[in-house]
Design a protein around this motif. Sequence first.
Motif: not given
Length: 678
Positions: A181-202
């Motif tokens: 479900q894209a709605e969920f994964t998009d929200r996960l990326v939005e919230v988590l990447a804001d606090r994890d630079d490595a995840l944001l880069a990936s």
Amino acid sequence: MYSRHPFKGLNLGILAHVDAGKTTLTERLLHAAGVIDQPGSVDDGSTQTDSLALERARGITIKSAVVSFALDDLTVNLIDTPGHPDFIAEVERVLSVLDGVVLVVSAVEGVQAQTRVLMRTLKRLRIPTLIFVNKIDRGGASYDGTLRGIAERLSPAIVPMGTAAALGTRDARFTAYGPGQAEFTDRLVEVLADRDDALLASYVNAAAGVPYDRLRRALAEQTERALVHPVYFGSAATGDGVPELTAGIRELLPAATGDPEGPPAGEVFKVERGPAGEKIAYVRMRAGTLRTREVVRFGRARNGVRQEAKVTAISVFDQGATEPGRSVSAGRIAKVHGLPGIRIGDTVGDATGPADAGGHFAPPTLETVVVPADPSDKVALHAALTLLAEGDPLINLRQDDLRQEISVSLYGEVQKEVIQATLADDFGLDVGFRETTTINIERLAGSGSAVEFKEDDDTSQFMATVGLRVDPAPPGSGVDFRLEVELGSMPYAFFKAVEETVRETLAQGLHGWEVPDVTVTMTHSGYFPRQSHAHATFDKAMSSTAGDFRNLTPLVLMAALREAGTVVHEPLHRFHLEVPADTLGAVLSALSRHRAVPLTTTDRGGAYELEGDIPAAQVHALEQQLPGLTRGEGMLDAAFDHYAPVTGAPPTRARTGLNPLDRKEYRLRVVRRGLSQV
């Protein structure tokens, strides 16, 4: 389910505003784990954790309770805490022993005052927290509105873990999000990447996006660090959404840690009395293993020495009951017998306590005098209240020997009713109360200093020299005692006597109120070494003792406070009020009469939402008037926020014990007291 833990334990707190449904959720979790055959009912008084007769009668949780259950290979010690703000002290004592929390929010009432107070503290202490939105089956339940309220009033770092449908009906259901479900994964990326630079880069560099497994691992890691808060919806009454919450508890909250092979170290968060009157301590073990028949040190050091006693019995929590055990190891909670002088907040074994112990919430802001119906019961009343204070130290007994009165501190009127009922049911004492009054504090207006010297030809009865300077300290910083004299200039016991007496004396400032935030510096010191007449034994008249410093310090400290000056501050609560639009004028007039100051007024279409400050002394009166002003539709939440200077003449509080503001009388009473002890 994405399991991260081997077999371990989890000490889990269930927290909420009153009536959000946390005890019902506790029952549902126990039922789902197979501990009970049917969930109990708060209304019927059949719940596992509300075991007191008074809790069952009133339908509210008053004392924290522990119950254990298993989630696969994870043993959960669940601690159900009171939701009513009058019993916040019970929550206070539990916080330091928790590994994680489920914060319950009502889908109907939304985020309430106590919810905000709890979440602010959980975030400050960095306790991993899941949010469970309960009552989706009730009329008026809202999905989007509740999520918006959580994001605005609790934390923007939330991750909805699914959707809710058919809200407000018995068919209300929660459906968890999945990997596709894209709605969920998009929200996960939005919230988590804001606090994890490595995840944001990936996320930026990966054409196919971040793998779902990695997102779930990152969600667990950031939840464990209290950076984000997963949100589940459901109904504790019907059980919908509870399996998904249970999976979240298992996957996302961190298990208890600690080396079971090291020296035993534990913390006491609750004390109760057994059938024979013996003390039973609820201990969270942080390290090592505590065994029966083991002699263990506990409590605070007195004159550098801690108490010792033999552990006579240990009861461990297992599948909804307590079972006798031979030991309790790191990460576990147990009832420990055999420690007669144990108190709430004490450490057991290794004296090292938690990094942030106590002081998480504001102290009580109200007090009242307890009056026995039969004057001959005064001694029995004092004994009974002393026992109650063992389980709730914040009721803070104040004995006024001159007036023969006992005062207790309170968070609210409901707590007063519970004390009255407990004294009647458990001790057979019929009591009443004087009018509830506000507990103010005093803050320094400036700096001040004073010193008193003891010279050879001085006729003073104090064989000591003490000089003190007082300076204002930031709110919440407490009392800081410092030295500007050499530590080796006199025996260490004399310095300790001064420091301890300073802290005791600051409980009653110039106007009788506590002075909580002040830096006290010892600027002068002096003593007469132990000596005697020729061929004679020790002569107190020629030598200093710790008692000289304890008796002189209050006089010097009060002189310094007089020079600095103090300002009385009263407690203010932050209120949140919702009223029908056509009643706003009458409500604003009432707020003005009660010295409340609205800071924001928001039009909600047919209703107004107000937020502002109100003196703690006025909250109960406003609560009583609100139904008549709003046709019973007004909703008020209020919780302590800060202290502010009192306008007009400063209120005073009757002093207890010796009064160092009256030097002549103080010296005479000190002499008399000394003679009576000879």
